[in-house]
Motif scaffolding. Structure first.
Motif, mmCIF file in Angstrom:
data_model
loop_
_atom_site.group_PDB
_atom_site.id
_atom_site.type_symbol
_atom_site.label_atom_id
_atom_site.label_comp_id
_atom_site.label_asym_id
_atom_site.label_seq_id
_atom_site.Cartn_x
_atom_site.Cartn_y
_atom_site.Cartn_z
ATOM 1 N N LEU A 1 -0.639 5.605 6.142
ATOM 2 C CA LEU A 1 -1.868 6.402 6.240
ATOM 3 C C LEU A 1 -1.542 7.817 6.701
ATOM 4 C CD1 LEU A 1 -4.380 3.818 7.718
ATOM 5 C CD2 LEU A 1 -4.271 4.681 5.407
ATOM 6 N N TYR B 1 -10.516 12.576 7.882
ATOM 7 C CA TYR B 1 -9.520 11.545 7.580
ATOM 8 C C TYR B 1 -8.660 11.253 8.810
ATOM 9 C CZ TYR B 1 -5.654 9.064 5.478
ATOM 10 O OH TYR B 1 -4.711 8.121 5.200
ATOM 11 N N GLU C 1 -8.178 3.345 12.246
ATOM 12 C CA GLU C 1 -7.453 2.289 11.535
ATOM 13 C C GLU C 1 -6.194 1.879 12.282
ATOM 14 O OE1 GLU C 1 -7.685 0.509 8.663
ATOM 15 O OE2 GLU C 1 -9.773 1.100 8.382
ATOM 16 N N ASN C 2 -5.589 2.807 13.003
ATOM 17 C CA ASN C 2 -4.354 2.463 13.685
ATOM 18 C C ASN C 2 -4.554 2.187 15.166
ATOM 19 O OD1 ASN C 2 -2.157 2.689 11.627
ATOM 20 N ND2 ASN C 2 -3.220 4.612 11.335
ATOM 21 N N SER D 1 0.824 -1.207 0.000
ATOM 22 C CA SER D 1 0.000 0.000 0.000
ATOM 23 C C SER D 1 0.859 1.258 0.000
ATOM 24 C CB SER D 1 -0.944 0.000 1.202
ATOM 25 O OG SER D 1 -0.222 0.271 2.366
ATOM 26 N N LEU E 1 -7.848 7.739 10.472
ATOM 27 C CA LEU E 1 -6.465 7.340 10.757
ATOM 28 C C LEU E 1 -6.354 6.786 12.174
ATOM 29 C CD1 LEU E 1 -3.444 7.891 9.591
ATOM 30 C CD2 LEU E 1 -3.508 9.815 11.126
ATOM 31 N N LEU F 1 -13.738 6.868 4.740
ATOM 32 C CA LEU F 1 -12.571 6.939 3.864
ATOM 33 C C LEU F 1 -13.001 7.152 2.411
ATOM 34 C CD1 LEU F 1 -9.478 6.597 3.863
ATOM 35 C CD2 LEU F 1 -9.843 4.213 3.285
ATOM 36 N N LYS G 1 1.688 0.778 8.762
ATOM 37 C CA LYS G 1 0.348 1.252 8.415
ATOM 38 C C LYS G 1 0.174 2.690 8.878
ATOM 39 C CE LYS G 1 -4.442 -0.227 8.762
ATOM 40 N NZ LYS G 1 -5.368 -1.126 9.454
ATOM 41 N N TYR H 1 -6.314 -3.152 2.314
ATOM 42 C CA TYR H 1 -6.478 -3.154 3.770
ATOM 43 C C TYR H 1 -7.609 -4.081 4.178
ATOM 44 C CZ TYR H 1 -3.103 0.563 4.363
ATOM 45 O OH TYR H 1 -1.944 1.272 4.379
#
Lengths: 659, 306
Positions: free
Chosen positions: B234, B182, B189-190, B77, B186, B140, B230, B103
């Motif tokens: 991102l 976003y 996602e993390n 990615s 982030l 997203l 990641k 992902y």
């Protein structure tokens, strides 16, 4: 190449009769079934592929006049694409079905085999009929033969009920189709499709035809809210029949809509809007309902609705492109829809067949009773995994290729359209992303609960793998998933050919190249991914030679006596998502929490209510039932009396005519 | 292109744990401690690479495959985004979708690996991950739509280069809204605070970490390393959207990008120091607010016209 197609039809019809005639000798009829299925499907495949490769349609007219139609079949690119899908899946599902049933001694299997062939013939005729009457005859044959296939286990009440519901639903749809085709025939002055294509339809009439088509074909395709028969009928049927129903039969609704678009060509803009709306609702709704299911085949049935939603999104954006004279959007949208039709047939077929293997081995489809089957049924397990990855649209597998095309058409729509279409395409993109996320959750749940961990209630120790006759077809379908995932150009070019037929456009090799080349880059990136994975595996392999590896039980986080029943179940896995969407879904949990220091036994259960079934159709059916109860006054069950009714009716007609 | 790809892999692999180190230092500073050294994440990963593995008797090959695929996916990615002066090695029409769906592949494998252990805690983590990530994916994609609308491009690196630059004067507020939404994605996602706390060890409240409860040795190292990368990838995308540096010389681009990444790590550290973790049932609300932020941006774009 017509010869191949027609000889396939003739061969299948003769074999169907022969199978019934030899039904005393199950071995012989089974042999005929396998032979004719194999030969017939290969012949059909040859004719479909040759049309798709050479891009030259073939026609065949038989000088055989029916009362209002003629026997006129032809394989154009659109028909060929669907023909390809039908024979691919029916062949493998049929072989699997033979292996699935052959030890069943209680039933007369010959009739089942013959009906399977009749369904196959009618499916082939539906997609190749070039005359409305022939189309409707084939459509009806398809409905009835599939009814008998669904009710194979007719000793169970649920199966009989499901079959009955299906019969009612499909005939409601057929009624709309009759009206639609009669209106079209009246406008064109002929019931032949090619003459209809030449006729011009004014926009209001096109709108009416569209509504009739949406209802008539939508019932078959399983658009929400017309889907209510689908989650009942598909689980009721034997698994190979479910595969054919879900994989190809419901796609006939999509085929019908595409044929309608091809014939009428000019639609008002709201039609595309309606298609996109249906796509979003069916897609998101289907996968949410699927998350709430506890039975594997019912879950898969709801996923068919989801995938029909994705296909409809492609169809809708394609139609919008066609209305807006945006050729690229039209072609990519239709091609995405078509390719998803093919892909869904392959991976959903695979999923139903491997679910069937699980059910055959464990005698249950309740997800929350199963677990740890990957070790016991490695074939079914690994192939189910391939099917799951494909249906979630994840890269490396075929589902990604078609979803990518639909996404691309929608994004192109965002760039090129006016505000109205822009908003709708954006909503569709968001829904498609949501569908992807939810489907991933749903299949992680299904695969994880059935095949991983330990068995929850069933004793796994004596389970055995199924026969190779059942494994081989699944293996081929799994291979096809990977083939399209890694070598997409053939199928995408076939789909583009068929898409150009729907949009009545010519597609230049240059334009085709421009659409396919990003997909080849995708494949290239995936190759890098596979390389990196290999390198990482190698590193770990080498390191593991020098480092200790131990085996131990799963860590219980300090709790020393965990049992298999304490594993997370599929229902608990889905609960957080269902809770987020509880207002849309009618998700309710009943039961009590344990109370006090020494709690008594308590139970808890969760359900998802299908709103269209409980709040739309049940009241309607109740109303019709009460209405027909009132009509009972004239029903006495005496034949003479009915003759009298007919006589009176004729008399009234006569008087009406004279006045 | 091969060299470019290797360069990208190299940079991402070398620098990404540093981001976690900076976050750790920031948090320690706010707590009035010295905290672990800046390079602690490297030591942690290095330590794990020296350890053997313990595998549960319940697990299958899937349990071992998931960490490998996760690491491979995050590496791939990174090819789609420019890192300072370095152009993205892979660009094609529609790479956004591949970016997002890769992902998805990693997530699917992590979830089934968690279920593979048969532990109810890991199942719980997988279930929460499934619920929150599908909402995050929607946000997203909405962000992507707005950025694509502004740039009329469908290639991730082209969207964030050049075109962002020309949109800043006209659509600055929209980009800020998109950036804010976003940023929340982030964090989700993390698995950072306020969604999930990577530092706590109470299984009942964990999301992401609990899925890795049974992993050890090399597998755990792959997972930690994948997590760091990641965040880097991102985060890199975030910096590319918010800092319009793309017209500068490549040295300056690299300086700006590095500065941006350090700022991002500091911001995450500050957010983590000032906030507590949210209750689990509040997280969907947070994601919905991220969605609304982006939606407002989208409406502004629509009304103003591009």
């Amino acid at each position: 190449m017509t010869d191949y197609f027609l000889s396939s039809l003739v061969l299948l019809s003769i074999s169907a009769v022969l199978i019934v005639l030899t039904s005393r000798f199950q071995k012989i009829s089974g042999g005929i079934f396998l032979f004719s299925l194999g030969t017939g499907c290969v012949l059909g495949l040859i004719s479909a592929v040759s049309v798709l490769v050479h891009r030259v349609p073939i026609d065949y007219r038989l000088d055989f006049r029916m009362p209002i139609g003629e026997f006129y079949v032809g394989v154009d690119l659109l028909s060929a694409f669907f023909l390809l899908t039908i024979v691919m899946l029916s062949l493998f599902a049929g072989i699997y079905g033979y292996g699935y049933l052959k030890d069943d001694e209680k039933k007369n299997l010959s009739v089942h085999y013959a009906l399977y062939l009749v369904l196959l013939i009618s499916l082939m005729l539906v997609v190749t009929a070039k005359n409305a009457v022939l189309f409707l005859v084939a459509w009806e044959t398809m409905a009835i033969s599939s009814y008998f296939l669904i009710t194979f286990d007719d000793e169970k009440e649920a199966v009989r009920k499901a079959g009955y519901l299906y019969l009612i639903a499909t005939h409601t749809g057929t009624f709309c189709l009759w009206v639609m085709f009669l209106l079209m025939g009246q406008q064109a002055g002929s019931m032949n499709f090619d003459q209809m294509t030449l006729a011009s339809f004014p926009l209001p009439l096109a709108g009416v035809l569209f509504i009739l088509g949406i209802i008539g074909f939508g019932v078959k395709a399983g658009f929400i809210p017309f889907h209510i028969w689908l989650p009942h009928a598909h689980p009721a049927a034997p698994s190979h029949v479910s595969a054919v129903l879900s994989g190809v039969m419901i796609k006939m609704g999509i085929y019908g809509l595409m044929r309608l678009i091809l014939i009428v060509k000019n639609f008002p803009e709201w039609c595309a809007m309606v298609l996109l709306m249906i796509g979003m609702i069916s897609g998101v709704g289907g996968v949410l309902y699927a998350l709430g299911q506890h039975e594997i085949k019912k879950l898969l049935a709801y996923h068919s609705i989801e995938n029909i939603g994705i296909i409809t999104l492609g169809l809708g954006i394609g139609l919008w492109g066609q209305i807006d004279h945006n050729e690229a959007v039209a072609l990519i949208g239709y091609a995405g829809a078509l390719l998803h039709v093919f892909n869904h047939a392959i991976f959903k077929g695979l999923l139903f067949l491997s679910a069937g293997s699980v059910i055959r081995s464990t005698h249950t489809g309740e997800i929350d009773h199963l677990g740890g089957l990957l070790k016991k049924l490695p074939w079914a397990g690994h192939l189910f995994l391939i099917g799951s990855l494909s249906i979630c649209g994840l890269p490396l597998f075929n589902g990604f290729i078609s979803e990518w095309l639909v996404f691309r058409a929608l994004f192109d729509g965002v760039f090129h359209f006016e505000t109205n279409a822009l908003v709708f395409s954006s909503l569709a993109i968001i829904s498609l992303a949501l569908i992807g996320g939810l489907a991933t959750a749903c299949f992680a749940k299904a695969f994880g609960a059935i095949f991983l961990g330990n068995s929850r209630s069933i004793d796994n120790t004596h389970l055995e793998e199924n026969s190779s006759l059942m494994r081989a077809p699944m293996l081929v379908l799994g291979g096809l998933c990977l083939w399209v995932g890694f070598f997409p150009s053939t199928m995408v070019s076939f789909a583009l050919g068929a898409a150009s037929t729907i949009a009545s456009l010519k597609i230049s090799p240059m334009a085709e190249e421009a659409i396919i080349s990003p997909l080849l880059t995708v494949v290239w990136v995936l190759m890098i991914l596979v390389t990196i994975i290999t390198v990482l595996v190698l590193f770990k392999r080498i390191a593991m030679k020098f480092l200790p590896i131990e085996k131990a039980p799963t860590w219980g986080c300090g709790y020393s006596m965990p049992t298999n029943r304490m594993q997370y179940t599929a229902s608990s896995f889905a609960e957080p998502i269902l809770r987020i969407f509880r207002n849309v879904l009618g998700f309710n949990v009943t039961g009590n929490k344990p109370q006090g220091y020494f709690p008594k036994e308590e139970a808890i259960s969760s359900h998802v209510i299908d709103a269209s079934e409980d709040f739309i159709f049940r009241p309607i059916f109740q109303f019709i039932k009460s209405l027909s109860a009132k009509l009972k006054i004239i029903q006495f069950g005496v034949t003479q009396l009915y003759l009298l009714y007919i006589f009176i009716f004729l008399l009234i007609l006569l008087i009406w005519k004279m006045v | 292109m091969g060299i470019q790809i290797l360069l990208h892999i190299g940079i991402v692999m070398i620098l990404s744990p540093l981001l976690l180190g900076i976050i750790g230092k920031t948090k320690a500073f706010f707590a009035g401690r010295w905290g672990p050294p800046l390079l602690q994440p490297y030591y942690d990963i290095g330590k794990l690479f020296q350890k053997g593995n313990v595998y549960s008797i319940t697990t299958t090959w899937i349990f071992q495959a998931a960490p490998i695929v996760c690491l491979a996916v995050v590496l791939v990615s990174s090819f789609f985004i420019p890192l300072g002066g370095l152009k993205a090695p892979i660009q094609f029409w529609g790479d956004i979708i591949l970016f997002a769906y890769l992902y998805g592949l990693a997530r699917f494998l992590m979830m089934i690996a968690a279920l593979d252990t048969g532990s109810s805690f890991e199942g719980m983590g997988a279930s929460r991950e499934a619920a929150f990530s599908c909402l995050a994916e929607v946000v997203l994609f909405l962000d992507f739509i707005i950025l694509a609308l502004l740039s009329k491009k469908f290639v991730l690196s082209e969207i964030i280069e050049g075109n962002i630059l020309s949109s800043w004067p006209l659509f600055g507020p929209v980009l800020l809204l998109v950036g804010a939404s976003y940023f929340l994605v982030l964090l989700v996602e993390n698995a950072r605070i306020p969604i999930d706390d990577p530092a706590i060890h109470l299984e009942l409240t964990m999301i992401h970490e609990v899925m890795a409860l049974d992993h050890s040795g090399w597998d755990l190292a792959y997972i930690y390393y994948g997590g760091a990368i990641k965040l880097f990838v991102l985060g890199g995308l975030f910096v590319n959207i918010l800092i319009p540096y793309h017209s500068l010389s490549s040295v300056m681009q690299t300086v700006m990008f590095s500065g941006g990444m350090i700022m991002l790590a500091l911001t995450i550290g500050i957010v983590e120091s000032c906030m507590a973790r949210l209750r689990l049932n509040r997280i969907p609300l947070l994601l919905i607010s991220a969605f609304v932020l982006a939606l407002v941006g989208g409406i502004v774009v629509l009304v103003k016209g591009v």
